[in-house]
Write an enzyme that holds these catalytic residues in place. Sequence first.
Site, short mmCIF file in Angstrom:
data_model
loop_
_atom_site.label_atom_id
_atom_site.label_comp_id
_atom_site.label_asym_id
_atom_site.label_seq_id
_atom_site.Cartn_x
_atom_site.Cartn_y
_atom_site.Cartn_z
CE1 TYR A 143 0.53 0.88 4.50
CE2 TYR A 143 -0.40 -1.32 4.65
CZ TYR A 143 0.27 -0.25 5.23
OH TYR A 143 0.67 -0.33 6.54
CB CYS A 144 1.19 4.34 0.56
SG CYS A 144 1.60 6.10 0.34
#
Length: 273
Positions: A143-144
């Site tokens: 994620y990110c």
Amino acid sequence: MPLFFEETAWRFWDQSLSAKSRSALESFAADDTLCELVGAGKSAPTVRTWVHDDTVVLGIQDHRLPHIEKGMDVLKDYGFTPIVRNSGGLAVVLDAGVLNISLVLSEKDNAIDISAGYDLMLDLVRELFPEATIEAYEIVGSYCPGSYDLSINGQKFAGISQRRIRSGIAVQVYLCVEGSGAKRAEIIRDFYNAGLQNEETKFTYPEIKPETMASLSELLGRKITVQEVVIDLHDLMERPAPMSLQPDETELYGFYLNRVVERNRKMLERPLE
């Protein structure tokens, strides 16, 4: 220790315990406040440590998900509070096992471009965990994701971001220290699945693969606590004197806090087109 850290007189503000039960919006306001103070020469460069309970910080693009309300319902079902950050990036998880470190510097006093800012934080994290081979490149499936994902043996445990306002630079890293990195990733995977509902979008959201993420405790094979890392950081910085916001700085903090709270309220009430 990199020469830059040794030659700089640091201010140290530890909120790893005091901010846990409060909104993460307060931390974004704190870094904005420090950016203005440090950028104007009214404060020494600052190291700030901060932890918040069970929060998912969304980016602007996350808020453009076609079914954002359903996505946020998933986060709430997991027991997490969604907020929208006042800068770029995508969704990240904050909880009691995630330590955030902010380095706030002056653009006027330091010739630090964007790459140098990232490298400065990378050097610091490597100094904190000298036994590990830490690499910086995008971990697809995390994620990110970004070019300064920090990983050990291909599994991401941290990400670095920057915010620059009023001649101040805030270089921020989130370190997944305790717990399961994969379980945190599962939360964000389910958020995107609910928020997309298999619809095609102009923006390409990450396809989360939980096995690409882990905590430092998992990766290094020993129990590491957030407080242990805070102490190690304080020692590494040669034990700068603790200093929270001073009375003459709180008015400016109030201004930035009101701004980020109001902006977050508007974003959550009115989904973007």
